[in-house]
Design an enzyme around this catalytic site. Structure first.
Site, mmCIF file in Angstrom:
data_model
loop_
_atom_site.group_PDB
_atom_site.id
_atom_site.type_symbol
_atom_site.label_atom_id
_atom_site.label_comp_id
_atom_site.label_asym_id
_atom_site.label_seq_id
_atom_site.Cartn_x
_atom_site.Cartn_y
_atom_site.Cartn_z
ATOM 1 N N GLU A 214 -40.548 1.709 -32.820
ATOM 2 C CA GLU A 214 -40.396 0.243 -32.791
ATOM 3 C C GLU A 214 -40.334 -0.297 -34.225
ATOM 4 O O GLU A 214 -41.095 -1.201 -34.610
ATOM 5 C CB GLU A 214 -41.515 -0.410 -31.973
ATOM 6 C CG GLU A 214 -41.491 0.040 -30.527
ATOM 7 C CD GLU A 214 -42.368 -0.777 -29.578
ATOM 8 O OE1 GLU A 214 -43.127 -1.641 -30.029
ATOM 9 O OE2 GLU A 214 -42.285 -0.524 -28.355
ATOM 10 N N GLU A 356 -40.605 4.855 -23.861
ATOM 11 C CA GLU A 356 -41.752 4.064 -23.387
ATOM 12 C C GLU A 356 -41.267 3.223 -22.224
ATOM 13 O O GLU A 356 -40.381 2.378 -22.387
ATOM 14 C CB GLU A 356 -42.320 3.157 -24.494
ATOM 15 C CG GLU A 356 -43.137 3.917 -25.521
ATOM 16 C CD GLU A 356 -43.860 3.018 -26.523
ATOM 17 O OE1 GLU A 356 -44.282 1.902 -26.151
ATOM 18 O OE2 GLU A 356 -43.990 3.453 -27.684
HETATM 19 O O1 AHR Z 1 -47.608 2.015 -25.310
HETATM 20 C C1 AHR Z 1 -48.318 1.060 -26.028
HETATM 21 C C2 AHR Z 1 -47.541 0.499 -27.208
HETATM 22 O O2 AHR Z 1 -46.415 -0.193 -26.765
HETATM 23 C C3 AHR Z 1 -46.980 1.497 -28.180
HETATM 24 O O3 AHR Z 1 -47.915 1.916 -29.118
HETATM 25 C C4 AHR Z 1 -45.890 0.729 -28.847
HETATM 26 O O4 AHR Z 1 -44.851 1.556 -29.299
HETATM 27 C C5 AHR Z 1 -45.434 -0.232 -27.765
HETATM 28 O O5 AHR Z 1 -45.319 -1.518 -28.253
#
Ligand code: AHR
Length: 552
Positions: A214, A356
């Site tokens: 991110e 994610e």
């Molecule tokens: O999964 C939790 C968080 O969500 C991670 O650390 C981040 O990459 C995302 O914003």
């Protein structure tokens, strides 16, 4: 037609999307015209058992274990001196449950934490390791007991592969390269000798390398162009030195090809904004011999809005329906970013890696801020099923995904509380999908119908079919409707169905969970389909996921 027609014979999930517009009109006509409205009519389905489609890469079933809350500490690592049964500090109950899921890869150490993680803090004798603060997650004390060697020991115990995210936020390309050398260099080198002295002579295998996380936000808030310039340096210099895996890279000649090259995954989008997708893919298209990437990351959660406020416990049908609808935005994300990727990479060499995804809900009352601790209900399992089905429909581009997260954090497989452990509905769902790892997707065609609540309208039925590596025909049938069963009448082209049986995951209430006191409220139960004139007929309970194997 009474809803969305889903067909991956011709259009894939586009069918589901495109029909949203047509649906309202069609439903109105059928309601007005049908005198038999009260009687459920079977949903006709056809599966081309002799057809073929893309491979459903087993890496679609990857998982995420961030140093966050009790995801690692308490959830995986209890330490060698714990009274909780463990092998070299990893709790045995969790290890054995995860092993049964055949987890293809584990992403670690983050997430946002990765961009604050300095690998040297977590190697060598534990008593001498740095004690730091986890600034990303609740300012928790980070004793660094679980570092690189513990991570690979954990992978070895659950039989999985490493997806390492290197620090591109507060770290440097040199730090990342040094870490990679520690993990992958020959024991004859200084870095490899240090690893050997810490107990592991053989180089580790790093199968996937995340270059940042991110980076448009917690990973440094870089512009897309700045990220791309940095990413190229990391892609070039963060070398995997494990010769068996990677081979040698000598453009002057004499290079030796490795058998299982590491895949480098660049940061991509976290919304419908295509700036990162454009910049990274454009750079990839123009890359020379000196660097490349083998994946583009995408993050997308089911959370309605930020910050997540929906509860993981004690909710009703309204919240159920709204989160199902929110999940379908994944389709838009895949479609929009795949289109950009297609522009630069029509041959689909670079996979879209959704590293994610999952349901992100409000923290459980009483749990610590920043620990992202939530319960897990049948709703989460149905949402996971919708997502996994979607991924398989895009299997030509989506070849790897990582659910967030593995234990005790967000949409977890497993919850622990001291010595107690409970398997969540999402765990059971993932286990039911194991036969789809590396299976070949088969054409399927059906009218999905509609489930509506208030102004929410979503497809009622979802389904995928595949030929497993075991040679069997496997079908997933998801009934989203929380109140009505669904009758399925399926024709399996080119085979005469002899028998079909499997498991069904369902519950009495939309908010049904497994607690430490009642761990089996949501658990898979056997189900059999009726075989009638070579057709397969099965009644899907409300809010359920059914996985059947079909034999001639
Ligand atoms: O999964 C939790 C968080 O969500 C991670 O650390 C981040 O990459 C995302 O914003």
């Amino acid at each position: 037609m009474t809803g969305w027609r889903v067909s991956n014979r011709v259009t894939g999930l586009e069918g589901m999307r495109n029909m949203i517009v047509k649906h309202a009109l069609a439903l109105a006509i059928s309601v007005a015209a049908s005198p038999l409205l009260a009687q459920p009519t079977p949903i006709k389905m056809s599966v081309a058992a002799d057809g073929t489609g893309p491979k459903i890469d087993r890496n679609i079933f990857g998982q995420f274990a961030e140093n966050l809350g009790t995801g690692i500490y308490g959830g995986v690592w209890v330490g060698e001196d714990s009274s909780i049964p463990n092998v070299r500090g990893m709790r045995s109950d969790v290890v054995s449950a995860l092993k049964a899921l055949k987890v293809p890869s584990v992403r670690w150490p983050g997430g946002c934490f990765a961009d604050e993680y300095h690998w040297r803090d977590g190697v060598g004798p534990r008593a001498k390791r740095a004690v730091t603060v986890n600034g990303s997650w609740g300012n928790a004390l980070e004793k660094n007991d679980f570092g690189t060697d513990e991570f690979f020991d954990f992978l070895n115990q659950i039989e999985s592969e490493a997806y390492i995210s290197v620090n591109m936020g507060s770290g440097s390309a040199k730090e990342a390269a040094d870490w990679m050398a520690y993990m992958t260099a020959d024991p004859g080198t200084t870095a490899g000798a240090e690893r050997a002295a810490n107990g592991h002579r053989e180089p580790y295998r790093v199968k996937f390398l995340g270059i940042g996380n991110e980076s448009w936000s917690c990973g440094g808030a870089y512009s897309a162009d700045y990220y791309v310039d940095e990413m190229k340096r990391y892609a070039r210099f963060t070398r995997n030195l494990n010769i068996q895996q990677q081979g040698t890279d000598n453009p002057a000649g004499g290079s030796v090809a490795g058998t299982d090259p590491m895949q480098r995954i660049a940061v991509g989008p976290g919304s419908l904004d295509t700036a990162y997708t454009e910049a990274v893919m454009k750079a990839w298209k123009g890359h020379d011999w000196s660097w490349s990437i083998e994946g583009l990351s995408m993050h997308n959660y089911t959370w309605m809005s930020w910050p997540p406020s929906f509860s993981s416990i004690d909710f009703g049908e309204r919240e159920y329906a709204m989160l199902i609808k929110d999940t379908l935005k994944m389709e838009d994300m895949i479609r929009v970013h795949s289109a950009v990727m297609d522009k630069y990479d029509p041959a689909k060499k670079v996979p879209l890696v959704i590293d994610e995804w999952g349901v992100w809900l409000a923290k459980l009352p009483g749990s610590r801020d920043g620990f992202l601790h939530q319960q897990n209900s049948i709703r989460d399992a149905i949402i996971a099923s919708i997502n996994l089905n979607m991924f398989t429909r895009h299997a030509d581009r989506v070849r790897m995904t990582v659910i967030a997260q593995m234990v005790n954090v967000l949409q977890a497989m497993i919850l622990t509380d001291g010595p107690r452990m409970v398997l969540t509905p999402t765990y059971h769902l993932f286990k039911m999908y194991v036969p789809f790892q590396n299976a070949t997707r088969l054409p399927i065609d059906f009218d999905a119908g509609t489930y509506s609540f208030g102004d929410v309208r979503v497809p009622r039925i979802d389904a995928i079919a595949a030929r497993g590596t075991d040679g069997k025909l496997w079908i997933v049938l998801t009934n989203v409707d929380p109140s009505k069963p669904a009758e399925i009448d399926a024709q399996i082209a080119c085979i005469r169905v002899g028998a079909a049986s499997g498991t069904v995951l369902t519950a009495d209430r939309v908010d049904a969970i497994n607690s430490f006191d009642k761990p089996d409220t949501v658990a898979p139960r056997p189900i059999s389909a009726r075989v009638n004139g070579g057709r397969l007929q099965v009644t899907l309970p409300p809010k359920s996921v059914t996985v059947l194997s079909v034999t001639p």
